[in-house]
Design an enzyme around this catalytic site. Structure first.
Site, short mmCIF file in Angstrom:
data_model
loop_
_atom_site.label_atom_id
_atom_site.label_comp_id
_atom_site.label_asym_id
_atom_site.label_seq_id
_atom_site.Cartn_x
_atom_site.Cartn_y
_atom_site.Cartn_z
N SER A 1 -76.84 -23.31 50.91
CA SER A 1 -76.07 -24.49 51.70
C SER A 1 -77.07 -25.15 52.50
O SER A 1 -76.77 -25.38 53.82
CB SER A 1 -74.87 -24.02 52.26
OG SER A 1 -73.71 -23.58 51.40
N GLY B 1 -73.47 -22.80 47.62
CA GLY B 1 -72.22 -23.56 47.32
C GLY B 1 -70.85 -23.60 47.98
O GLY B 1 -70.19 -24.11 47.84
N ASN C 1 -83.04 -26.67 42.87
CA ASN C 1 -82.36 -26.03 41.84
C ASN C 1 -81.18 -27.01 41.35
O ASN C 1 -80.20 -26.93 41.77
CB ASN C 1 -81.90 -24.45 42.24
CG ASN C 1 -81.32 -23.99 41.08
OD1 ASN C 1 -81.17 -24.03 40.11
ND2 ASN C 1 -80.87 -22.63 41.49
N TRP C 2 -81.52 -27.71 40.26
CA TRP C 2 -80.20 -28.49 39.76
C TRP C 2 -79.20 -27.79 38.92
O TRP C 2 -78.32 -28.26 38.49
CB TRP C 2 -81.14 -29.47 38.93
CG TRP C 2 -81.48 -30.81 39.55
CD1 TRP C 2 -81.89 -30.65 40.88
CD2 TRP C 2 -81.56 -31.88 39.11
NE1 TRP C 2 -82.54 -31.73 41.34
CE2 TRP C 2 -82.42 -32.76 40.08
CE3 TRP C 2 -81.99 -32.50 37.81
CZ2 TRP C 2 -82.90 -33.86 39.86
CZ3 TRP C 2 -82.15 -33.76 37.54
CH2 TRP C 2 -82.86 -34.70 38.76
N LYS C 3 -79.65 -26.46 38.68
CA LYS C 3 -78.52 -25.59 38.00
C LYS C 3 -78.19 -26.27 36.78
O LYS C 3 -79.11 -26.90 36.09
CB LYS C 3 -77.29 -25.38 38.95
CG LYS C 3 -77.79 -24.56 40.19
CD LYS C 3 -76.73 -24.18 41.24
CE LYS C 3 -77.14 -23.72 42.46
NZ LYS C 3 -76.44 -22.85 43.27
N GLY D 1 -79.59 -26.15 46.32
CA GLY D 1 -78.68 -26.36 45.12
C GLY D 1 -78.15 -27.91 45.23
O GLY D 1 -78.93 -28.70 44.93
N GLY D 2 -77.06 -27.80 45.60
CA GLY D 2 -76.08 -29.07 45.58
C GLY D 2 -76.84 -30.21 46.02
O GLY D 2 -76.81 -31.53 45.58
N GLU E 1 -76.57 -16.36 40.33
CA GLU E 1 -75.56 -16.77 39.39
C GLU E 1 -75.92 -16.17 38.14
O GLU E 1 -75.00 -15.73 37.26
CB GLU E 1 -75.46 -18.27 39.15
CG GLU E 1 -74.89 -18.99 40.51
CD GLU E 1 -75.18 -20.39 40.78
OE1 GLU E 1 -75.93 -20.87 40.13
OE2 GLU E 1 -75.00 -20.45 41.92
N GLU F 1 -81.24 -15.67 49.27
CA GLU F 1 -80.18 -16.40 49.17
C GLU F 1 -78.74 -15.65 49.30
O GLU F 1 -78.60 -14.89 48.36
CB GLU F 1 -80.04 -17.10 47.76
CG GLU F 1 -81.39 -18.09 47.62
CD GLU F 1 -80.90 -18.99 46.54
OE1 GLU F 1 -80.95 -20.16 47.03
OE2 GLU F 1 -80.55 -18.79 45.46
N HIS G 1 -81.63 -15.55 40.08
CA HIS G 1 -80.71 -16.01 40.64
C HIS G 1 -79.30 -15.50 40.77
O HIS G 1 -79.10 -14.70 39.74
CB HIS G 1 -80.53 -17.56 40.28
CG HIS G 1 -79.53 -18.52 41.26
ND1 HIS G 1 -78.40 -18.45 41.15
CD2 HIS G 1 -80.07 -19.36 42.06
CE1 HIS G 1 -77.89 -19.29 42.18
NE2 HIS G 1 -79.01 -19.69 42.85
P1 PGA Z 1 -76.40 -24.41 47.26
O1 PGA Z 1 -77.32 -23.78 46.16
O2 PGA Z 1 -77.77 -25.17 48.08
O3 PGA Z 1 -75.69 -25.34 46.55
O4 PGA Z 1 -75.79 -23.47 48.20
C1 PGA Z 1 -78.42 -22.75 46.31
C2 PGA Z 1 -79.06 -21.91 45.31
O5 PGA Z 1 -78.23 -21.47 44.53
O6 PGA Z 1 -80.25 -22.07 45.07
#
Ligand code: PGA
Length: 249
Positions: free
Chosen positions: A208, A169, A9-11, A229-230, A95, A163, A93
Site C-alpha cells: 500500500s 492491496g 509490480n504490475w502483477k 503494486g496498485g 501472492e 511486505e 512474493h
Molecule cells: P500494493 O502491492 O502496493 O498494491 O499493496 C504491493 C506488492 O504486492 O508488491
C-alpha cells in the site's frame, strides 16, 4: 551508499495498451535517475515491449522457474526472462507463497536461479496479520530471510522486499516505527550473514505505498526504496512515488 530502488509490480495486469504509461513513467524517471533506480515489473508478456521503450528504467520479472530449461509446460526460466529483457526477478512474493504454496526452500532456489541467469533477485518476505497480532512478526520475517537467501548470493545480487501480507492491496500500512524496527532487524541479520558488505543490500518496503504516504515511508532508516503494486499501474501515481527522492536524498 545504497541507491534506492523503486520497483513497480504490475502483477497480472497490463495489456499492450498499458505501454503508453511506460513512456510517461520513463520521462518522469529520467528526471530523478541520479537519485533513485526505477524499475517496472510487468507481466512476462510485456517484458520485451517494455524493455524496448525504456533507457534508464530497468525491467523486472515477477517469478521464475528454478531450472534453466526443460519439460515444465507453462513455466518460464530465469534465463528466458533475462533473454526477454529482465535484469531483475521478484521471487517469493506473498501472492506466490499463498496462491502456489511456495516455501522458503523453493524461494531460495528461485533466487539462486535468478542470480545464475545474471539477474538481481528481489526476495519478498512479510508476516500475516495473525502473526503480527501474536507478536511474532520479527521472528517469522527473519526466518523467511534466512530460509530464502541463497548461500552463494553476494550482497549486490539481492534486494530484500519487506511486505507485510496484511498491508498488500489493503490501504493499510505499518507505522513508520514498525517499519524502522523490521528493516533494522533485517539489516542486522544481513550484517551477521555477510559481514560489513551486508550494508550494501537494499531493503525496500512494500504494501500500500501510495503518493500520499511514500515520503513518510521512504524517509525511514534502512528503507531503501519501495515495491509498489496498485499505485504503479498509473504513471502519475508511480512517478509521484519515486519522485519523493528528489527531495529526500
Ligand atoms: P500494493 O502491492 O502496493 O498494491 O499493496 C504491493 C506488492 O504486492 O508488491
Amino acid at each position: 551508499m545504497r541507491k534506492p530502488l523503486v520497483a513497480g509490480n504490475w502483477k497480472m495486469n497490463g495489456l499492450k495498451s498499458a505501454l503508453e504509461e511506460i513512456n510517461l513513467m520513463e520521462i518522469a524517471g529520467d528526471a530523478v535517475s541520479d537519485k533513485v533506480d526505477v524499475m517496472i515489473c510487468p507481466p512476462a508478456t510485456l517484458i520485451q515491449a517494455v524493455r524496448q521503450r525504456v533507457r534508464r528504467t530497468t525491467v523486472g520479472a515477477q517469478d521464475c522457474h528454478v531450472k534453466e530449461s526443460g519439460a515444465h509446460t507453462g513455466d518460464l526460466s530465469a534465463e528466458m526472462l533475462v533473454d526477454a529483457g529482465a535484469s531483475a526477478i521478484i521471487v517469493g512474493h506473498s501472492e506466490r507463497r499463498q496462491d502456489h504454496g511456495e516455501t522458503d526452500d523453493l524461494v531460495r532456489a528461485k533466487a539462486s536461479a535468478a542470480i545464475r541467469a545474471g539477474a538481481l533477485a528481489i526476495i519478498c518476505v512479510g508476516e500475516t496479520r495473525e502473526i503480527r497480532e501474536a507478536g511474532r512478526a520479527e521472528e517469522v520475517v527473519l526466518s523467511q530471510v534466512a530460509g530464502s537467501l541463497p548461500r552463494e548470493a553476494g550482497a549486490n545480487d539481492i534486494v530484500i522486499a519487506y511486505e507485510p501480507v496484511w498491508a498488500i492491496g489493503t490501504g493499510l500500512t505499518p507505522t513508520p516505527d514498525d517499519v524502522a524496527d523490521m528493516h533494522s532487524a533485517i539489516r542486522t541479520h544481513l550484517l551477521n550473514h555477510y559481514g560489513t558488505t551486508g550494508e550494501n543490500v537494499r531493503i525496500v518496503y512494500g504494501g500500500s505505498v501510495k503518493p500520499g504516504n511514500a515520503a513518510e515511508l521512504m524517509a525511514v532508516d534502512h528503507v531503501d526504496g519501495a515495491l509498489v503494486g496498485g499505485a504503479s499501474l498509473k504513471a502519475d501515481d508511480f512517478a509521484a512515488i519515486f519522485s519523493v527522492y528528489r527531495d529526500i536524498a
